[in-house]
Motif scaffolding. Structure first.
Motif, PDB file in Angstrom:
ATOM      1  N   HIS A  49       0.830  -1.203   0.000  1.00  0.00           N
ATOM      2  CA  HIS A  49       0.000   0.000   0.000  1.00  0.00           C
ATOM      3  C   HIS A  49       0.868   1.258   0.000  1.00  0.00           C
ATOM      4  O   HIS A  49       0.588   2.215  -0.744  1.00  0.00           O
ATOM      5  N   GLU A  50       1.909   1.246   0.817  1.00  0.00           N
ATOM      6  CA  GLU A  50       2.771   2.422   0.913  1.00  0.00           C
ATOM      7  C   GLU A  50       3.586   2.659  -0.357  1.00  0.00           C
ATOM      8  O   GLU A  50       4.108   3.755  -0.565  1.00  0.00           O
ATOM      9  N   ARG A  51       3.667   1.648  -1.203  1.00  0.00           N
ATOM     10  CA  ARG A  51       4.417   1.767  -2.457  1.00  0.00           C
ATOM     11  C   ARG A  51       3.496   1.869  -3.667  1.00  0.00           C
ATOM     12  O   ARG A  51       3.916   1.630  -4.795  1.00  0.00           O
ATOM     13  N   GLY A  52       2.254   2.209  -3.406  1.00  0.00           N
ATOM     14  CA  GLY A  52       1.308   2.466  -4.482  1.00  0.00           C
ATOM     15  C   GLY A  52       0.635   1.247  -5.069  1.00  0.00           C
ATOM     16  O   GLY A  52      -0.042   1.345  -6.096  1.00  0.00           O
ATOM     17  N   ASP A  53       0.781   0.090  -4.441  1.00  0.00           N
ATOM     18  CA  ASP A  53       0.167  -1.152  -4.916  1.00  0.00           C
ATOM     19  C   ASP A  53      -1.023  -1.474  -4.011  1.00  0.00           C
ATOM     20  O   ASP A  53      -0.846  -1.789  -2.835  1.00  0.00           O
ATOM     21  N   SER A  54      -2.219  -1.403  -4.564  1.00  0.00           N
ATOM     22  CA  SER A  54      -3.433  -1.589  -3.750  1.00  0.00           C
ATOM     23  C   SER A  54      -3.965  -3.021  -3.785  1.00  0.00           C
ATOM     24  O   SER A  54      -5.079  -3.276  -3.324  1.00  0.00           O
ATOM     25  N   SER A  55      -3.172  -3.972  -4.296  1.00  0.00           N
ATOM     26  CA  SER A  55      -3.673  -5.332  -4.500  1.00  0.00           C
ATOM     27  C   SER A  55      -4.037  -6.035  -3.197  1.00  0.00           C
ATOM     28  O   SER A  55      -4.809  -7.004  -3.214  1.00  0.00           O
ATOM     29  N   LEU A  56      -3.493  -5.596  -2.072  1.00  0.00           N
ATOM     30  CA  LEU A  56      -3.854  -6.204  -0.783  1.00  0.00           C
ATOM     31  C   LEU A  56      -4.625  -5.236   0.122  1.00  0.00           C
ATOM     32  O   LEU A  56      -4.764  -5.492   1.315  1.00  0.00           O
ATOM     33  N   ASP A  57      -5.160  -4.172  -0.453  1.00  0.00           N
ATOM     34  CA  ASP A  57      -5.960  -3.267   0.370  1.00  0.00           C
ATOM     35  C   ASP A  57      -7.184  -3.984   0.931  1.00  0.00           C
ATOM     36  O   ASP A  57      -7.648  -3.682   2.034  1.00  0.00           O
ATOM     37  N   TRP A  58      -7.709  -4.955   0.187  1.00  0.00           N
ATOM     38  CA  TRP A  58      -8.855  -5.724   0.704  1.00  0.00           C
ATOM     39  C   TRP A  58      -8.466  -6.442   1.991  1.00  0.00           C
ATOM     40  O   TRP A  58      -9.278  -6.547   2.925  1.00  0.00           O
ATOM     41  N   LEU A  59      -7.241  -6.961   2.043  1.00  0.00           N
ATOM     42  CA  LEU A  59      -6.765  -7.668   3.238  1.00  0.00           C
ATOM     43  C   LEU A  59      -6.687  -6.707   4.419  1.00  0.00           C
ATOM     44  O   LEU A  59      -7.081  -7.050   5.548  1.00  0.00           O
ATOM     45  N   LEU A  60      -6.179  -5.518   4.174  1.00  0.00           N
ATOM     46  CA  LEU A  60      -6.061  -4.534   5.247  1.00  0.00           C
ATOM     47  C   LEU A  60      -7.445  -4.163   5.783  1.00  0.00           C
ATOM     48  O   LEU A  60      -7.640  -4.051   6.995  1.00  0.00           O
ATOM     49  N   ARG A  61      -8.396  -4.006   4.867  1.00  0.00           N
ATOM     50  CA  ARG A  61      -9.760  -3.679   5.309  1.00  0.00           C
ATOM     51  C   ARG A  61     -10.366  -4.840   6.099  1.00  0.00           C
ATOM     52  O   ARG A  61     -11.059  -4.630   7.106  1.00  0.00           O
ATOM     53  N   GLU A  62     -10.133  -6.065   5.641  1.00  0.00           N
ATOM     54  CA  GLU A  62     -10.700  -7.219   6.346  1.00  0.00           C
ATOM     55  C   GLU A  62     -10.034  -7.416   7.706  1.00  0.00           C
ATOM     56  O   GLU A  62     -10.700  -7.804   8.672  1.00  0.00           O
ATOM     57  N   ALA A  63      -8.735  -7.159   7.795  1.00  0.00           N
ATOM     58  CA  ALA A  63      -8.060  -7.230   9.099  1.00  0.00           C
ATOM     59  C   ALA A  63      -8.661  -6.203  10.058  1.00  0.00           C
ATOM     60  O   ALA A  63      -8.870  -6.484  11.245  1.00  0.00           O
ATOM     61  N   ALA A  64      -8.945  -5.015   9.542  1.00  0.00           N
ATOM     62  CA  ALA A  64      -9.554  -3.976  10.380  1.00  0.00           C
ATOM     63  C   ALA A  64     -10.967  -4.368  10.800  1.00  0.00           C
ATOM     64  O   ALA A  64     -11.441  -3.962  11.866  1.00  0.00           O
ATOM     65  N   ALA A  65     -11.621  -5.206   9.986  1.00  0.00           N
ATOM     66  CA  ALA A  65     -12.994  -5.634  10.287  1.00  0.00           C
ATOM     67  C   ALA A  65     -13.044  -6.864  11.184  1.00  0.00           C
ATOM     68  O   ALA A  65     -14.135  -7.307  11.556  1.00  0.00           O
ATOM     69  N   GLY A  66     -11.878  -7.440  11.512  1.00  0.00           N
ATOM     70  CA  GLY A  66     -11.848  -8.541  12.470  1.00  0.00           C
ATOM     71  C   GLY A  66     -11.463  -9.897  11.921  1.00  0.00           C
ATOM     72  O   GLY A  66     -11.427 -10.872  12.680  1.00  0.00           O
ATOM     73  N   GLU A  67     -11.177 -10.001  10.625  1.00  0.00           N
ATOM     74  CA  GLU A  67     -10.733 -11.287  10.089  1.00  0.00           C
ATOM     75  C   GLU A  67      -9.337 -11.613  10.622  1.00  0.00           C
ATOM     76  O   GLU A  67      -8.512 -10.723  10.857  1.00  0.00           O
ATOM     77  N   VAL A  68      -9.071 -12.917  10.785  1.00  0.00           N
ATOM     78  CA  VAL A  68      -7.785 -13.388  11.298  1.00  0.00           C
ATOM     79  C   VAL A  68      -7.086 -14.156  10.184  1.00  0.00           C
ATOM     80  O   VAL A  68      -7.645 -15.111   9.629  1.00  0.00           O
ATOM     81  N   PHE A  69      -5.858 -13.754   9.883  1.00  0.00           N
ATOM     82  CA  PHE A  69      -5.123 -14.336   8.772  1.00  0.00           C
ATOM     83  C   PHE A  69      -4.085 -15.343   9.263  1.00  0.00           C
ATOM     84  O   PHE A  69      -3.408 -15.119  10.271  1.00  0.00           O
ATOM     85  N   GLY A  70      -3.982 -16.451   8.537  1.00  0.00           N
ATOM     86  CA  GLY A  70      -2.978 -17.467   8.820  1.00  0.00           C
ATOM     87  C   GLY A  70      -1.980 -17.547   7.682  1.00  0.00           C
ATOM     88  O   GLY A  70      -2.220 -17.052   6.569  1.00  0.00           O
TER      89      GLY A  70
END
Length: 376
Positions: free
Chosen positions: A78-99
């Motif tokens: 995200h900080e380098r202008g690539d939004s391909s994992l912005d969905w992951l960041l939003r889902e982490a903020a919404a409470g999803e747990v990643f393995g």
């Protein structure tokens, strides 16, 4: 959490209460950028917090680390202008747990190859078939990052597929096989993938096997190595605290004086502190440069990040093992009993040698950076 850590270890139980507390505190979204619903913590700040968590509950910190690694990758892109994992960041903020489902039996290529088969579904997605080991957070992850190898055509090698599958999507079995000498609460069980499906939207990269400077892979490698190092540094920080406390409380029958007045004990503790001072200079320096490199290309080491962070992981985990060992020597035979915190730290810190990068692979990485690749 420190009180629960011993209970989880004794019962070989998952850190469910710790996870609930961390979620309630917003910790699993701490590194998500504020604009995407998180706390906006930097990698450096998160590394310090992971160490503090590990000083209280090492296995909890290690398992949470695998979630934080994915958040770190998303932030890195995200900080380098690539939004391909912005969905992951939003889902982490919404409470999803990643393995983190990448490790495989006998696969010393790690990110550069896979024994898992990734079969195309004909619509841009893939199903995954293989065995993943050391899958931390096994009872709780809702999203699992996986790596597999696409079958190649005649005379050609397939692509490496980086993707995410969901817990409610099925196609996997989690084995109840986690009975280890340390890091027991992490419940890093074996995951057997047998058709777990990632739709096209959750296929993040299709890359040729072997070395790459793709930012996705670089983000995984650097986040994993740095945050892992922080966990083991936190264990060593706690071991130093316990050694100091023991030296002050224990008394020599020979001299009648506190062990803190024994020159040999003092030298051991001083050596431990010198080691930890060096450890934190390294972690802080590398994380500061990684954080700043998104905005300052002069700080971006490119392929040099592999050498820097692999070396960091090996140095820190080996140093942590030495610090815990010295703390036990200072603290005496009581640490040999199962109920002793230092005895548990002694078992927990051993896990550091099993995480990538291994000692051998780190040395190979550094050798290649200095001498070039091996001849064919």
């Amino acid at each position: 959490m420190r009180d629960r850590a011993g209970e989880y270890d004794r019962d070989n139980a998952f850190f469910a209460e710790d996870l609930a507390d961390l979620q309630a505190a917003g910790y699993l979204a701490a590194m998500v950028p504020a604009g995407l619903g998180g706390g906006g913590r930097t990698l450096r700040e998160t590394a310090r917090e992971q160490a503090r968590l590990a000083a209280h509950a090492p296995a909890t910190a290690l398992a949470v680390n695998m979630h934080q690694v994915w958040v770190g990758v998303g932030r890195y892109l995200h900080e380098r202008g690539d939004s391909s994992l912005d969905w992951l960041l939003r889902e982490a903020a919404a409470g999803e747990v990643f393995g983190f489902g990448y490790s495989e039996p006998g696969n010393d290529l790690v990110l550069l190859g896979s024994r898992t088969e990734a079969r195309p579904d004909g619509a841009g997605g893939f199903t995954f078939h293989g065995r993943k080991i050391f899958t931390s957070n096994s009872p709780a992850w809702t999203r699992l990052g996986v790596l597999g190898l696409e079958p190649g055509g005649k005379g050609s090698e397939g692509r490496l597929v980086h993707a995410f599958v969901t817990r409610d999507g099925g196609g996997f079995e989690i084995l109840d096989d986690w009975d280890t000498i340390g890091m027991r609460a992490s419940q890093s069980r074996t995951t057997v993938l047998d058709g777990a499906h990632a739709p096209a939207a959750r296929v993040m990269r299709l890359l040729p096997p072997g070395p790459t400077l793709d930012p996705y892979v670089l983000g995984i490698f650097t986040s994993f190595e740095v945050l892992l190092s922080a966990v083991y540094a936190g264990i060593a920080d706690r071991a130093l605290e316990l050694a100091v406390d023991a030296a002050r409380k224990r008394t020599s029958m020979k001299t009648g004086r506190a062990r803190a007045q024994d020159p040999d004990v003092r030298r051991r503790i001083a050596a431990m502190a010198l080691t930890q001072d060096s450890t934190w200079l390294q972690i802080d320096g590398i994380t500061q440069d990684l954080d700043a490199s998104a905005a300052d290309p002069a700080l971006d080491r490119g392929a040099g990040w592999f050498r820097a962070t692999a070396g960091l992981k090996v140095r820190v985990t080996e140093a942590a093992r030495e610090v815990v060992d010295q703390a036990i020597r200072v603290s005496g035979g009581a640490t040999y009993f199962n109920g002793a915190e230092l005895g548990r730290l002694y078992r927990d810190v051993l896990a550091g040698i099993f995480h990538p990068s291994s000692d051998d692979s780190a040395h190979a990485t550094v050798a290649q950076s200095l001498l070039g690749p091996l001849d064919d």
